[in-house]
Design an enzyme around this catalytic site. Structure first.
Site, PDB file in Angstrom:
ATOM      1  N   HIS A   1     -25.915  15.614 -17.601  1.00  0.00           N
ATOM      2  CA  HIS A   1     -24.599  15.612 -17.640  1.00  0.00           C
ATOM      3  C   HIS A   1     -24.473  16.829 -18.652  1.00  0.00           C
ATOM      4  O   HIS A   1     -24.818  17.238 -19.519  1.00  0.00           O
ATOM      5  CB  HIS A   1     -23.737  14.617 -18.105  1.00  0.00           C
ATOM      6  CG  HIS A   1     -24.029  14.310 -19.701  1.00  0.00           C
ATOM      7  ND1 HIS A   1     -23.138  14.719 -20.563  1.00  0.00           N
ATOM      8  CD2 HIS A   1     -24.908  13.445 -20.276  1.00  0.00           C
ATOM      9  CE1 HIS A   1     -23.655  14.380 -21.804  1.00  0.00           C
ATOM     10  NE2 HIS A   1     -24.554  13.479 -21.649  1.00  0.00           N
TER      11      HIS A   1
ATOM     12  N   ASP B   1     -20.908  17.694 -19.624  1.00  0.00           N
ATOM     13  CA  ASP B   1     -19.821  17.561 -20.610  1.00  0.00           C
ATOM     14  C   ASP B   1     -20.368  17.198 -21.892  1.00  0.00           C
ATOM     15  O   ASP B   1     -21.412  16.786 -21.993  1.00  0.00           O
ATOM     16  CB  ASP B   1     -18.839  16.261 -19.923  1.00  0.00           C
ATOM     17  CG  ASP B   1     -19.086  15.258 -20.249  1.00  0.00           C
ATOM     18  OD1 ASP B   1     -20.362  14.927 -19.677  1.00  0.00           O
ATOM     19  OD2 ASP B   1     -18.598  14.249 -20.515  1.00  0.00           O
TER      20      ASP B   1
ATOM     21  N   ASP C   1     -27.385  17.179 -26.229  1.00  0.00           N
ATOM     22  CA  ASP C   1     -26.734  16.172 -25.318  1.00  0.00           C
ATOM     23  C   ASP C   1     -25.619  16.856 -24.402  1.00  0.00           C
ATOM     24  O   ASP C   1     -24.679  16.995 -25.180  1.00  0.00           O
ATOM     25  CB  ASP C   1     -26.308  15.203 -26.516  1.00  0.00           C
ATOM     26  CG  ASP C   1     -25.511  14.161 -25.731  1.00  0.00           C
ATOM     27  OD1 ASP C   1     -25.733  13.650 -24.690  1.00  0.00           O
ATOM     28  OD2 ASP C   1     -24.656  13.252 -26.243  1.00  0.00           O
TER      29      ASP C   1
ATOM     30  N   GLU D   1     -19.791  12.313 -18.440  1.00  0.00           N
ATOM     31  CA  GLU D   1     -20.322  11.070 -18.809  1.00  0.00           C
ATOM     32  C   GLU D   1     -20.067  10.603 -20.111  1.00  0.00           C
ATOM     33  O   GLU D   1     -19.957   9.430 -20.415  1.00  0.00           O
ATOM     34  CB  GLU D   1     -22.113  11.667 -19.275  1.00  0.00           C
ATOM     35  CG  GLU D   1     -22.973  10.341 -19.389  1.00  0.00           C
ATOM     36  CD  GLU D   1     -23.214  10.426 -21.067  1.00  0.00           C
ATOM     37  OE1 GLU D   1     -23.849   9.220 -21.352  1.00  0.00           O
ATOM     38  OE2 GLU D   1     -22.608  11.240 -21.886  1.00  0.00           O
ATOM     39  N   GLU D   2     -19.433  11.647 -21.160  1.00  0.00           N
ATOM     40  CA  GLU D   2     -18.823  11.355 -22.250  1.00  0.00           C
ATOM     41  C   GLU D   2     -17.981  10.299 -22.311  1.00  0.00           C
ATOM     42  O   GLU D   2     -17.442   9.922 -23.449  1.00  0.00           O
ATOM     43  CB  GLU D   2     -18.650  12.442 -23.112  1.00  0.00           C
ATOM     44  CG  GLU D   2     -20.108  13.307 -23.271  1.00  0.00           C
ATOM     45  CD  GLU D   2     -21.107  12.728 -24.300  1.00  0.00           C
ATOM     46  OE1 GLU D   2     -20.692  11.657 -24.934  1.00  0.00           O
ATOM     47  OE2 GLU D   2     -21.899  13.415 -24.578  1.00  0.00           O
TER      48      GLU D   2
ATOM     49  N   ASP E   1     -33.063   9.778 -16.420  1.00  0.00           N
ATOM     50  CA  ASP E   1     -32.084  10.244 -17.061  1.00  0.00           C
ATOM     51  C   ASP E   1     -32.430  10.477 -18.735  1.00  0.00           C
ATOM     52  O   ASP E   1     -33.320  10.188 -19.170  1.00  0.00           O
ATOM     53  CB  ASP E   1     -30.889   9.052 -17.074  1.00  0.00           C
ATOM     54  CG  ASP E   1     -29.533   9.710 -17.377  1.00  0.00           C
ATOM     55  OD1 ASP E   1     -29.311  10.997 -17.453  1.00  0.00           O
ATOM     56  OD2 ASP E   1     -28.404   9.024 -17.412  1.00  0.00           O
TER      57      ASP E   1
ATOM     58  N   HIS F   1     -23.526  14.247 -31.350  1.00  0.00           N
ATOM     59  CA  HIS F   1     -22.144  13.841 -31.755  1.00  0.00           C
ATOM     60  C   HIS F   1     -21.651  14.245 -33.151  1.00  0.00           C
ATOM     61  O   HIS F   1     -20.801  13.615 -33.653  1.00  0.00           O
ATOM     62  CB  HIS F   1     -21.736  12.400 -31.238  1.00  0.00           C
ATOM     63  CG  HIS F   1     -21.759  12.054 -29.946  1.00  0.00           C
ATOM     64  ND1 HIS F   1     -21.280  10.963 -29.317  1.00  0.00           N
ATOM     65  CD2 HIS F   1     -22.493  12.759 -28.947  1.00  0.00           C
ATOM     66  CE1 HIS F   1     -21.441  10.857 -28.076  1.00  0.00           C
ATOM     67  NE2 HIS F   1     -22.215  11.984 -27.680  1.00  0.00           N
TER      68      HIS F   1
END
Length: 503
Positions: free
Chosen positions: A125, A127, A157, A191-192, A218, A465
């Protein structure tokens, strides 16, 4: 004398069990001889420069998902234009079909030459979560290269996986590669914030077309270095299962009033007490059979005495091990459903008793539990009818994917790990404690595996994050190399079988 004989017999039994366990560990960790790839994973200096520049450019596009209702759609559209420009061969090859799904997600269908081979899918992903500049050593969307690292939100990520997959395919196509096994590439844009408009719509589309997949790969796990106390050697962990989740809002309503004549309890106080009970009452320790037990058995010989004996005989020592696991903040999420207070809202003015207090708690559900079981436990812990429970979203844990010798996806990943990372002696199954887009594809395959071919230390994990997220240039090149080899390894028509060591 009788007591001495009994002790000797007991010691002998433990040693025999130790030998049997070590034998099993060696069998599972064994490496088979590897044949040469049809196209060697060797890249020129110019190609390596293009690799890192492609990632740096991707990081500079702020594809932030703020919530399920708010994202940077301008950046999402720009990202689609960017990959079209940077990976021209992928988009111009006749046997590759490209579709945009859900407005911004991307689906690639790579047609193989052998229709008898069931296709597979690679997920990623593009985003990212918000990245306020405070605390960062460099601007979070600069894509700056410094001291051998590329810095920025998404370097771990998960834009690194997006560009690595496309880069590996681009390099293969330039070398005139034609796959034998068809495969899909699905790149999600949300996804987030749950993946409902990206991954979920891609999955629905493929289900409508009757697609079934041999396996799915994944994000979700790494080569772990320093995560388990007293384990000095890194080991590769392929997540074969994934935790479920609940976002639960707790709410207390009261009649507002003046702060000069307060009631005995306010909405804030009642809610704070309920939240405190949740934090002070961990949900049950679920340590038992499953991937975690297998991992500990494989790692047993890496511990020093007497821990190696304890880990080698979990049938006897599991009560002790389950207590040790929950005492460590890194291993605790592996043995239970976790409770995290993430939002608290109350109050409208300094001299007004607040009419409403709300808190949001995020639970990550252990694979041995369900949404309903956790909600019942939470209700019993809160034990206050004045506290209303509102489920904002919830989903059960994903079932475990097979990881035995006949599991094609798992064995292909294991084989590629042993080729690209020959220094890694242990490949073990594990649990993904986060949530990924892969959960939307359960109806397409029973073999879902989560693995990023990167070394990860606890400090790097905290940057995901968090602040100062970065990836080394060398690690990213290795990630491209891994996917380059994995795609070729997947062309096999049989499962790679682990070599069995003899004692």
């Amino acid at each position: 004398m009788a007591r001495r004989n009994v002790c000797m017999l007991a010691l002998g039994a433990v040693l025999l069990l130790r030998i049997a366990t070590v034998s099993r560990s060696k069998d599972l960790r064994g490496k088979e001889p590897q044949g040469a790839l049809r196209i060697p994973s060797q890249f020129s200096e110019g190609e390596r420069v293009n690799m890192k520049e492609a990632l740096k450019g991707a990081i500079q596009i702020p594809t932030v998902s703020f919530s399920s209702e708010e994202s940077n759609t301008t950046a999402l559209a720009e990202f689609g234009e960017y990959i079209y420009k940077v990976f021209p061969t992928v988009f111009s090859t006749s046997f590759i079909q490209h579709e945009v799904v859900g407005g911004y997600s991307h689906l690639f269908i790579v047609q193989g030459s052998d229709p008898s081979l069931q296709p597979y899918m690679l997920l990623a992903h593009f985003d990212v979560v918000p990245a306020p500049a405070e605390g960062w050593e460099v601007p979070p969307f600069s894509g700056l290269e410094h001291d051998g690292f590329i810095w920025g939100r998404g370097t771990l990520d998960n834009k690194n996986s997006v560009t690595a997959i496309l880069q590996a395919l681009e390099l293969l196509l330039i070398r005139n590669y034609i796959p034998q096994r068809s495969f899909f590439i699905a790149l999600g844009h949300d996804e987030e914030v749950s993946g409902r408009n990206g991954a979920q719509k891609i999955s629905t589309l493929l289900q409508a077309r009757g697609v079934q997949l041999a396996f799915i790969v994944d994000e979700g796990s790494f080569i772990l270095d320093g995560f388990i106390p007293n384990i000095k050697k890194p080991f590769a962990q392929i997540a074969v299962e994934e935790k479920g989740g609940i976002n639960l809002m707790l709410q207390v309503n009261m009649t507002p009033g003046h702060s000069s004549a307060p009631p005995k309890e306010t909405s804030i106080g009642i809610l704070a007490a309920a939240i405190s009970r949740l934090e002070q009452t961990p949900l049950p320790n679920m340590f038992g059979d499953g991937p975690l037990k297998t991992t500990l058995e494989l790692l047993a010989h890496e511990f020093s005495f007497p821990t190696n004996i304890i880990m080698s005989n979990l049938w006897l020592s599991w009560p002790l091990v389950r207590r040790l696991m929950e005492r460590n903040c890194i291993t605790n999420p592996l043995v239970r459903t976790t409770t995290a207070l993430t939002m608290f809202n109350a109050g409208i003015k300094v001299n007004v008793i607040p009419p409403v207090a709300q808190a949001t708690v995020n639970f990550r559900i252990h694979p041995a539990q369900t949404v309903q079981e956790v909600l019942e436990l939470v209700k019993n812990i809160v034990a206050d009818d004045r506290v209303q429970l509102h489920v904002l979203s919830a989903f059960d844990p994903l079932p475990a994917s097979p990881f035995d010798d006949q599991a094609l996806g798992y064995q292909l990943l294991r084989r590629t790990i042993q080729s690209v990372f020959p220094e890694i002696n242990i490949v073990a199954p594990g649990t993904c404690i986060g949530n990924t887009d892969s959960r939307h594809y359960m109806n397409l395959s029973n073999g879902i595996y989560r693995f990023n071919p990167l070394y990860l230390q606890p400090q790097g994990f905290s940057s995901i994050h968090g602040i100062n997220e970065k990836i080394s240039v060398q690690a990213y090149e290795t990630q491209v190399k891994f996917i380059f080899e994995l795609i070729q390894n997947a062309d096999t028509d049989r499962v790679p079988v682990p070599h069995v060591h003899e004692l």
